[in-house]
Write an enzyme that holds these catalytic residues in place. Structure first.
Site, mmCIF file in Angstrom:
data_model
loop_
_atom_site.group_PDB
_atom_site.id
_atom_site.type_symbol
_atom_site.label_atom_id
_atom_site.label_comp_id
_atom_site.label_asym_id
_atom_site.label_seq_id
_atom_site.Cartn_x
_atom_site.Cartn_y
_atom_site.Cartn_z
ATOM 1 N N CYS A 47 -15.162 -15.472 -16.025
ATOM 2 C CA CYS A 47 -14.226 -15.684 -15.142
ATOM 3 C C CYS A 47 -12.824 -16.457 -15.841
ATOM 4 O O CYS A 47 -13.123 -17.106 -17.058
ATOM 5 C CB CYS A 47 -14.361 -16.717 -13.887
ATOM 6 S SG CYS A 47 -15.389 -15.884 -12.814
ATOM 7 N N SER A 99 -1.354 -16.583 -11.094
ATOM 8 C CA SER A 99 -2.789 -16.098 -10.609
ATOM 9 C C SER A 99 -2.689 -14.535 -10.712
ATOM 10 O O SER A 99 -1.824 -13.757 -10.353
ATOM 11 C CB SER A 99 -3.312 -16.494 -9.330
ATOM 12 O OG SER A 99 -4.642 -15.897 -9.052
#
Length: 562
Positions: free
Chosen positions: A119, A476
């Protein structure tokens, strides 16, 4: 072997004594030592199961005649760190991860490396660290999460929840619907299911050739992902046991200028996260590749955008890309364009070239991976804008634009993300405005926070097509809309974004790669003379050290070494 430096000769008896304490026997000192860089951490959905994955890898390494040594890096979950000062630590964690790989591998003279990230900043951090060590390295990530589904079957993901908060604020959905989104969006382990930063980077390491075929799209917690782990372990042992292969497959021999180009081509074709630009620039620097941001727009002109994945298209997720043929199918389809800049002759870690890897690939669902003759766009899904507002460039995910690609509006300036959130929720933003969030760059934040909360609020309040947002922070991978980040120079270093005032007219022209504020040179010079940058108080010691050393986004926000 590199590890002979710590295990061979009478003068290394003390070293061997310590190794024996860990369980090594005489015969083990004749075998290659393989570093297994894991990133197991219980708080991240894409990482809480990686301890089991490391056991699979180590078991396969032992079966194939090598000695594994597992060590762990830290990790930050960007979604959990979002919207508070925890996000200040996200990007800086990349540097800690890179430093930890370099430290453990070089301190113990390990022969080769297998990395298990998944991640956010963890994958690029590990790549950067591996490049510094420059031994044979193979990456096998934890894999993507499945998409969630609402009770009516509508596919959802984490981005849906963030936008749901904005809709709830506006009264468009009730508390029960928001609760359903919260409970159903993330159904299990894996990297969040859309083309957010984690999956963007995990597809790009496959495109660069340091991860095996399927790495970017094979779902987490499946037998197929476990076989990928075993195959990666077998391959790193095969390389480490052969002196010629060890030299041939040093990671810098794979991540070269062509590999960086290929990564950006795939990024453009799939509309990846804008964070990939930041991370790939940092990776290029570690690989000793001189890569200019202007090249990205040239790559975009020669790359068709053929796959839309959430958040750009909320009904498509990584599992759909895998079902449609995976990254090899995407790359093969890209290669059919006559003027593509995809380098098919570059090596890949399993042996052979990119061409060898993709030769048998086929697109199994043209609704998911569009044919090159029918792309979403004939230009790639990312762009770098330049102008007096961003002399060193800024980034926009064009794949996520929901409204006009040309925009002219009045600046509404905020000196932090929190100020912006308060301004948006209080109704300060109206149609036609340009939201400016500054002092959120690598140095100014410090740490270059992601602006998912403000952009999600804007989308959730129905202003996504009518408002632009620019920032020296970042976004993001779940962000969509006319959101422009990484503005360089940043406000903290005297960049134009710091000189803006409420009401200044900002002009954005995505197709001509330009971003400007409508001010005379005389007015700009006057403001520069009067300008004193804000220096924020920050928690802890690490962020203060980071602020002293970090470069701006156009340089990948890497730390200065000299």
């Amino acid at each position: 072997m590199r590890s002979d430096e710590v295990k061979k000769g009478w003068h290394r008896a003390p070293h061997r004594s310590l190794f024996r304490a860990t369980g090594l026997k005489d015969e083990d000192f004749e075998k290659p030592f393989i570093g297994v860089a894991n990133s197991f951490i219980e708080i991240i959905p894409g990482h809480f199961f990686l301890n089991k994955y490391a056991e699979i890898v180590k078991d396969e390494i032992r079966k194939n005649g090598c000695v594994p040594f597992e060590f762990n890096t830290i990790g930050v979950d960007d979604g959990i760190a979002m919207g508070h000062d925890g996000m200040l630590y996200s990007l800086p964690s990349r540097e800690i991860i890179a430093n930890s790989i370099e430290t453990v591998m070089n301190a113990h003279k390990l022969d080769a490396l297998i990395c298990i990230p998944n991640c956010d900043k963890i994958t690029p951090g590990m790549v950067m660290g591996a490049l510094r060590v420059n031994v044979p390295s193979i990456f096998v990530t934890g894999g993507p999460m499945r998409a969630g589904h609402m009770p009516d079957g509508t596919p959802i993901d984490l981005a849906t929840v963030f936008e749901g908060v904005g809709k709830f604020e506006k009264g468009e959905i009730d508390e029960e619907t928001l609760y359903n989104l919260e409970c159903l969006a993330c159904p299990g382990g894996g990297s969040c299911s859309g083309m957010f930063t984690a999956n963007s980077m995990n597809t790009l390491i496959e495109a660069m050739g340091i991860a095996l075929k399927g790495n970017g799209t094979v779902l987490a917690l499946t037998p197929e992902r476990e076989e990928l782990l075993r195959a990666a372990a077998r391959r790193i042992c095969e390389i480490a046991k052969d002196e010629q292969l060890t030299e041939q497959y040093r990671i810098k021999n794979i991540i070269n200028e062509k590999a960086i180009h290929n990564a950006f081509v795939v990024d453009m074709a799939m509309g990846g996260s804008s964070n990939t630009v930041l991370h790939m620039m940092a990776i290029a620097k570690e690989a000793d590749v001189d890569f200019d941001l202007h090249k990205l727009n040239e790559i975009a002109r020669h790359t068709s955008h053929i796959a839309k994945i959430s958040p750009s298209l909320q009904t498509v997720h990584m599992e759909d890309i895998h079902r449609a043929g995976g990254m090899s199918a995407v790359m093969k389809e890209i290669s059919r364009r006559s003027d593509t800049i995809l380098y098919l002759d570059n090596p890949v870690i399993e042996g052979g070239t990119v061409a060898d890897r993709i030769k048998d690939a086929e697109v199994k669902d043209p609704e998911v991976i569009h044919p090159i003759e029918n792309p979403y766009s004939k230009v790639g899904g990312l762009a770098i804008l330049f102008g007096n507002l961003a002399e060193e460039g800024c980034v926009i995910k064009t794949a996520g634009i929901t409204g006009e690609r040309k925009f002219r509006g009045k600046a509404v300036c905020f000196n932090s993300q929190q100020e912006a959130i308060e301004g948006i929720t209080s109704g300060k933003i109206k149609k036609g405005d340009v939201v400016v969030i500054r002092y959120e760059g690598p140095k100014g934040g410090p740490g270059m926070q992601e602006m998912l909360a403000p952009t999600s609020l804007i989308m959730g309040m129905g202003l996504g097509s009518d408002v632009a947002l620019i920032t020296d922070g970042r976004f993001s991978g779940a962000t969509r809309g006319l959101s422009i980040g990484h503005v360089s120079p940043e406000a903290a270093e005297g960049g134009m974004i710091g000189l803006l005032k409420d009401g200044d007219i900002i002009e954005i022209d995505v197709d001509n790669f330009s971003i400007n504020v409508d001010l005379t040179p005389e007015e700009i010079e006057k403001r520069k003379k009067e300008f004193t940058p804000i220096k924020k108080e920050v928690p802890g010691k690490w962020l203060k050290q980071y602020r002293m050393l970090v470069t701006n986004a156009s340089n990948g926000a890497v730390l200065r070494a000299e």
